[in-house]
Scaffold this motif. Structure first.
Motif, mmCIF file in Angstrom:
data_model
loop_
_atom_site.group_PDB
_atom_site.id
_atom_site.type_symbol
_atom_site.label_atom_id
_atom_site.label_comp_id
_atom_site.label_asym_id
_atom_site.label_seq_id
_atom_site.Cartn_x
_atom_site.Cartn_y
_atom_site.Cartn_z
ATOM 1 N N ALA A 32 -5.882 -0.567 -5.127
ATOM 2 C CA ALA A 32 -4.511 -0.667 -5.642
ATOM 3 C C ALA A 32 -3.964 0.707 -5.989
ATOM 4 O O ALA A 32 -4.587 1.457 -6.725
ATOM 5 C CB ALA A 32 -4.491 -1.560 -6.877
ATOM 6 N N SER A 34 -2.064 2.848 -8.068
ATOM 7 C CA SER A 34 -1.369 3.018 -9.339
ATOM 8 C C SER A 34 -2.149 3.982 -10.202
ATOM 9 O O SER A 34 -3.365 4.060 -10.138
ATOM 10 C CB SER A 34 -1.214 1.678 -10.062
ATOM 11 N N GLN A 235 1.577 -6.928 -7.510
ATOM 12 C CA GLN A 235 2.126 -5.748 -6.850
ATOM 13 C C GLN A 235 2.989 -6.202 -5.666
ATOM 14 O O GLN A 235 2.566 -7.049 -4.860
ATOM 15 C CB GLN A 235 0.991 -4.849 -6.342
ATOM 16 N N HIS A 280 6.123 -3.927 -9.786
ATOM 17 C CA HIS A 280 4.853 -4.307 -10.413
ATOM 18 C C HIS A 280 5.166 -5.156 -11.628
ATOM 19 O O HIS A 280 6.042 -4.814 -12.420
ATOM 20 C CB HIS A 280 4.045 -3.067 -10.820
ATOM 21 N N ASP A 318 3.574 -1.221 -15.569
ATOM 22 C CA ASP A 318 2.165 -1.017 -15.916
ATOM 23 C C ASP A 318 2.027 -0.732 -17.412
ATOM 24 O O ASP A 318 2.348 0.356 -17.878
ATOM 25 C CB ASP A 318 1.589 0.179 -15.135
#
Length: 453
Positions: A32, A34, A235, A280, A318
């Motif tokens: 992922a 991020s 996501q 997200h 996030d």
């Protein structure tokens, strides 16, 4: 009676302190992308901790797991969970909460609860229900206010109900609230797993889940509770929404990493809103269920809920993070050794509560406390305090609670109320002019300024 509460609350705020200031399948998954989604070594320990061994065995057997399942295992696993094994609160723990910083915080929550009890017509029963009560400090401060405003509560039957999953914390709560006047339930199937009473004889009961708390008029308080509930992470990809999962790094068998599911999951197809604009999203399905439970109980039995937490109104992305020793900690490193948390999406909670209840807020902690009269309380305490170190501590705690750069704008207050609580007065119609107008509802303290008569 409104004037009486104002006078009594003013008297309370005018008093000095009562207590001192206190598997191979991993190759099928895409890592992922991020900044929070990073592989995490187990803090340099050559032997994987037991929770890490448990998680890696689970993933090898079933494949990558949702973030929500990861959080649930790490925090509340009945054998190895962080909350089950640890006393994580206070200067020696991993984080500290507002009730531990100043008793004023709990006192003002106590005034709010009585104000809402009065606004509901002073029912003969008042159940104070706290979700995740920490050390019991908030409940202790609230009960002290109840004692000081006993003339307002009158003959109401008051009881305390604590929803707590941690055996370690429940013992600490029992000591702080009941001394040696509590004992475990005899039957394992008893929904109340511990009973006790305070010095004043007020009954205290402990439960593992909200559904076990008896029905009746209740005021629910959840302070830093919803932020610890498991979240699903999603996501946006070129193929649509995909769930973020936790997997084993194929190159480092004792290391966990985040991956993106290659196909839709049940959660990604049911929890993400069709009109979502963010790339997200974090959703706490469990938090939504609990809010629905609170709303249903308020609609059926009356009462109110006050949710206090850091969060946002459906704008952030996030926010999943860990805390250990009052410092940020990698969420995948040494699972079970640190607290895991995510900002509360108040917009989601409002949507899940539905239209059957009235929702107020969120307002910042600074706004709420100032509306409740924290400045008046501080002035009185400082005027009655001559010890320089105590005065310094008072000023420091006030600054921590209200400073926008600290807790003042980081934390928010959000409330659920019965719709009748805010109903407008009925106007006389036709020939019923002799009928008295219904009194205007009391303003909801904290969300509007509490004025003293």
């Amino acid at each position: 009676m409104r004037a009486l509460l104002c006078v009594k609350a003013q008297q309370l705020l005018s008093r000095g302190f009562i207590h001192p200031v206190r598997p191979s399948t991993a190759v099928r998954w895409q890592a992922a992308p991020s900044k929070l989604f990073c592989s995490s070594p187990p803090d340099g320990n050559n032997t994987p901790p037991s929770m890490l061994r448990h998680l890696t065995s689970k993933i090898k057997a079933t494949g990558p797991i949702p973030v929500a399942e990861y959080m649930r295992e790490v925090l509340t696993n009945p054998v190895k969970g962080y909350y089950v094994r640890n006393n994580m609160l206070g200067p020696e723990g991993d984080f500290i909460t507002s009730p531990e910083i100043s008793q004023i915080f709990g006192e003002l929550i106590g005034v709010w609860i009585i104000s809402e009890w009065m606004g509901a017509g002073q029912p003969k029963q008042l159940q104070l229900v706290e979700l995740g009560p920490g050390k019991g400090s908030l409940a202790s401060d609230v009960l002290r206010v109840f004692s000081q405003l006993q003339s307002v509560l009158g003959g109401a039957s008051v009881s305390l109900h604590l929803v707590e999953v941690s055996p370690a914390l429940s013992l600490l709560q029992a000591q702080n609230l009941t001394g040696n006047r509590s004992q475990e339930a005899d039957a394992e199937d008893d929904p109340v797993y511990r009973r006790g009473e305070t010095d004043a004889g007020l009954p205290v009961s402990w439960y593992h889940q909200l559904d076990d708390v008896p029905t009746g008029f209740s005021v629910f308080v959840a302070h830093e509770f919803f932020d610890a509930l498991p979240i699903h992470k999603f996501q946006r990809t070129e193929k649509g929404w995909r769930e973020v999962l936790v997997d084993i790094d194929p190159e480092k068998p004792d290391t966990l990493r985040f991956v993106v599911a290659p196909a839709p999951t049940l959660a990604s197809t049911s929890l993400v809103q069709a009109d979502e604009t963010r790339d997200h999203v974090e959703v706490s399905a469990e938090g939504g269920v609990i809010v629905q439970q609170l709303a249903r109980r308020i609609i059926e039995d009356g009462g109110a809920a006050l949710i206090i937490d850091y969060g946002h109104n459906g704008t952030k992305t996030d926010t999943f993070r860990g805390f250990k020793g009052h410092q940020l900690h990698d969420v995948l490193a040494s699972p079970g050794s640190a607290d895991l948390t995510a900002d509360v999406d108040f917009n989601y909670l409002r949507r899940m509560a539905g239209g059957g209840v009235a929702c107020l807020g969120p307002v910042t902690q600074r706004t709420f406390l100032k509306n409740m009269g924290i400045d008046t309380r501080m002035q009185v305490l400082l005027r009655n305090c001559s010890d320089p170190s105590t005065r310094k501590q008072l000023i420091s705690s006030y600054n921590m609670l209200t400073n926008p750069a600290k807790m003042g704008e980081r934390f928010h207050f959000f409330s659920l109320l019965h719709p009748s609580r805010l109903a407008k007065p009925q106007k006389p119609e036709g020939l019923k002019l002799e009928k008295k107008k219904s009194p205007a509802p009391l303003p909801v303290a904290g969300f509007t300024e509490l004025k003293f008569a």
